[in-house]
Design an enzyme around this catalytic site. Structure first.
Site, PDB file in Angstrom:
ATOM      1  N   GLU A 249       1.203  -1.373  -0.282  1.00 27.41           N
ATOM      2  CA  GLU A 249      -0.224   0.167   0.354  1.00 27.41           C
ATOM      3  C   GLU A 249       1.524   1.572  -0.251  1.00 27.41           C
ATOM      4  O   GLU A 249       0.995   2.169  -0.748  1.00 27.41           O
ATOM      5  CB  GLU A 249      -1.000  -0.076   1.317  1.00 27.41           C
ATOM      6  N   ARG A 253       0.770   3.788  -2.884  1.00 22.92           N
ATOM      7  CA  ARG A 253      -0.245   4.921  -2.957  1.00 22.92           C
ATOM      8  C   ARG A 253       1.316   6.316  -2.933  1.00 22.92           C
ATOM      9  O   ARG A 253       0.691   7.228  -3.839  1.00 22.92           O
ATOM     10  CB  ARG A 253      -1.289   5.093  -1.828  1.00 22.92           C
ATOM     11  N   ASP A 382      -5.155 -10.176  -8.364  1.00 20.93           N
ATOM     12  CA  ASP A 382      -5.197  -9.315  -9.341  1.00 20.93           C
ATOM     13  C   ASP A 382      -3.743  -8.363 -10.248  1.00 20.93           C
ATOM     14  O   ASP A 382      -3.595  -8.170 -11.346  1.00 20.93           O
ATOM     15  CB  ASP A 382      -6.129  -7.675  -8.841  1.00 20.93           C
ATOM     16  N   GLU A 516     -12.715   0.289 -10.660  1.00 20.58           N
ATOM     17  CA  GLU A 516     -12.437  -0.905 -10.714  1.00 20.58           C
ATOM     18  C   GLU A 516     -13.058  -0.838 -12.044  1.00 20.58           C
ATOM     19  O   GLU A 516     -13.383  -1.205 -13.371  1.00 20.58           O
ATOM     20  CB  GLU A 516     -11.726  -2.486 -10.139  1.00 20.58           C
ATOM     21  N   THR A 602      -1.035   0.714 -10.328  1.00 21.28           N
ATOM     22  CA  THR A 602      -2.123  -0.007 -10.204  1.00 21.28           C
ATOM     23  C   THR A 602      -2.986   1.234  -8.689  1.00 21.28           C
ATOM     24  O   THR A 602      -4.047   0.846  -9.009  1.00 21.28           O
ATOM     25  CB  THR A 602      -2.136  -0.576  -9.351  1.00 21.28           C
TER      26      THR A 602
END
Length: 622
Positions: A249, A253, A382, A516, A602
């Site tokens: 994360e 980010r 994913d 998404e 992503t």
């Protein structure tokens, strides 16, 4: 950019000289006059200026004798000073003689040779600056900044599209202003209770929403807000914390957000902060296999995995979603270690047997063996597949290993996981030890956009087939929205027991402002220009405004099948980073962040393609 000519008599590359082999007589005469005047001035200073030998040698020639004398100061005494001055004077005269000889030698050279000499000296200075003084406070090498095209876009010509894009910007402003008013400096906003919210994913690092939103603010030309965010990053973003963070994360980010902000704006503070944080994440790779830990204490460098993850395993989507950012960290820092770490992950994976060609979600970082055989293109798996494809695209399509791994994996997914419902809806199921669970997560809906993005690179006989698959997945995910009361998609939906594209369990009915489905609409619009994708996106905008917008920002909802929304009171940072950005791009022209120059991580942070051919450079920033 061509180097400006330093001598007025040197022929430029674009202009033919009247006499290509030598200077004209007048040019020689003028040059000799200049050197004569210079020498006269220097000798005059030697004999008539007070303490001129120290002055000239200190300023022009950096004589070690003078420097030593200057450092000792007036209390050091005058012993030996006369001898020193005689030696300095002799050195000055010698230097002047050498300068005169060099000038005469220069006059005998052809203009082309003088140009080559100048270029050689300039290149040598650049190399020396890189090795010594060409680094900033964080020991970063000099990087010539070039902004790829399409960082901002022009207004769409169509009035309706223009108004809809303006609406997205208005939504961004409401989300940002609310965060700034009620939660400035916190990681996220609680829009109902109007206060800050912090997730344990980031430890005690602060400002997730600020960093995540940087590129969205820039792309939407909200430059005043961008500048305020930049000031906060410069003064308050601190990674020197004794806290455990999620490597995944924090990477997607914070590192991704800082890298993107740098590439869009050219502001050095973002490059420095990105590399600083990247270096703090490197200890996560200190495992027997080099597969990184999921959690890392940034101060101690001690890592561990989630306790629930199959016998202490690392998670595919987490260790497999570092590649794009770490390749850029190597590029911007000059440190190859970042790239080496993520390339080693591939080596480990390529040594392993894949059940049915699939990648299980769990891998033990100590033994290098798979954990339980659970496969998902949604949560836990994913973005690993996404990064294989995007690594190839970001490498200017030179990363053949990433390309092969992606298309092989996609074939295995099609064979083992893709299914059609009785009414013809295509979905991607989950695989648990050979048994299919006919469930598709909201996270899995990114796959429509991924497959569309990769279709052009597939073998020619599969390009059309993959575009059809992408369109079918987009339709299924739209149905998951259309079949709810609030017209917002659930966290997961099922295809069993006579149910299609509907959540059947209470803990799957929530919507947390996820991007998404919008992401897939954006990709499908770019590749097909089918107006239904913009219409579907606009349906989502209306639902967000009606059910998620509150006075203090935007909130997720707990049950998308309920007639009235029950807000969860969290404005996720990815709502500003991803959901609103993808909506804005859905209603923008194709030359805004064009896919041949930018690749999205992503978290929807755009990173430029790394060109292998140095002559094919993006537009230079003036």
């Amino acid at each position: 950019m061509p180097v400006p000519t330093l001598l007025p008599f040197t022929a430029t590359p674009n202009r033919k000289s009247a006499s290509p082999t030598s200077f004209r007589l007048t040019e020689k005469f003028i040059l000799l006059l200049v050197f004569s005047a210079f020498i006269t001035l220097c000798f005059g200073a030697i004999f008539f200026l007070p303490d001129s030998s120290k002055l000239l040698s200190g300023v022009f020639f950096h004589s070690s004798a003078v420097e030593t004398n200057t450092r000792t100061g007036p209390d050091s005494g005058d012993s030996g000073s006369a001898g020193n001055e005689d030696r300095v004077l002799a050195k000055i005269r010698k230097d002047h003689e050498n300068a005169l000889l060099e000038a005469k030698d220069t006059l005998q050279k052809r203009p082309e040779q003088i140009q080559q000499d100048i270029k050689k000296e300039k290149d040598q200075l650049v190399e020396e600056s890189k090795g010594q003084g060409g680094k900033d406070g964080n020991n970063l090498p000099f990087v010539e900044y070039h902004r790829p095209p399409g960082a901002t876009g022009h207004e769409p010509l169509d009035a309706e599209t223009r108004d809809r894009r303006a609406k997205i910007k208005e939504m961004m402003k409401h989300a940002w202003d609310s965060y700034r008013r009620y939660a400035w400096g916190s990681n996220e906003l609680r829009p109902v209770s109007k206060q800050g919210h912090s997730s344990n994913l980031f430890g005690s690092i602060k400002g997730a929403t600020i960093v995540d939103a940087l590129d969205s603010l820039y792309i939407m030309e909200m430059f005043e807000e961008f500048d305020a965010a930049k000031v906060w990053v410069e003064k308050n973003l601190d990674f020197n914390v004794n806290a455990e963070v999620s490597v995944f994360e924090v990477n997607i980010r914070f590192v991704g957000g800082l890298l993107s902000a740098y590439y869009l704006s050219g502001e050095e503070v973002f490059r420095r902060k990105a590399v600083e944080l990247g270096e703090k994440l490197l200890p996560a790779f200190k495992t027997p296999t080099g597969i990184p830990w999921a959690l890392l204490n940034l101060k101690s460098g001690i890592g561990r995995n989630w306790p629930w993850a199959s016998g202490g395993s690392s998670i595919l989507a987490e260790y497999g979603t570092l590649h794009l950012e770490f390749m850029h960290l190597s590029k911007l820092s000059g440190n190859p270690e970042f790239a080496q770490k993520v390339m080693n992950i591939r080596k480990v994976l390529n040594r392993l047997d894949k059940p049915q060609g699939l990648y299980p979600n769990y891998l033990n970082p100590n033994s290098g063996q798979w954990g339980q055989h659970h496969v998902s293109v949604g949560g836990l798996g994913d973005s690993f597949y996404e990064y294989l494809l995007k690594a190839w695209l970001m490498s200017d399509k030179t990363d053949d290993e990433g390309k092969k791994m992606y298309y092989d994996a996609l074939q295995a997914i099609e064979t083992n996981l893709m299914r059609k419902s009785s009414s013809g809806l295509t979905y991607i199921a989950e695989w648990k030890g050979g048994l299919l669970e006919h469930k598709m997560g909201h996270l899995t809906c990114f796959a429509g956009g991924m497959i569309a993005l990769g279709a052009d690179g597939a073998p020619s006989d599969k390009t059309g087939h993959q575009m059809e698959q992408a369109a079918e997945i987009a339709r299924t995910c739209h149905e998951s929205y259309a079949r709810t009361a609030l017209k917002l998609g659930p966290e997961a939906f099922r295809f069993d027991g006579g149910v299609e594209a509907i959540a059947t369990r209470q803990n799957e009915k929530y919507f947390i402002l996820r991007p998404e489905v919008i992401e897939t609409y954006m990709y499908m619009w770019r590749f097909t220009h089918d107006p239904k994708y913009r219409e579907w996106g606009w349906e989502a905008v209306q639902a967000l405004e009606q059910h998620c917008k509150v006075e203090g920002g935007y909130s997720g909802v707990r049950d998308v099948y309920a007639s009235t929304p029950n807000h969860d009171d969290v404005q996720q940072s990815f709502y500003l980073a991803e959901t609103l950005k993808y909506l804005y791009l859905l209603f923008s022209d194709d030359d805004h962040l064009p896919f041949d120059h930018w690749v999205f991580n992503t978290e929807a942070h755009p990173l430029p393609v790394i060109r292998k051919d140095k002559t094919d450079r993006p537009n230079e920033v003036e």
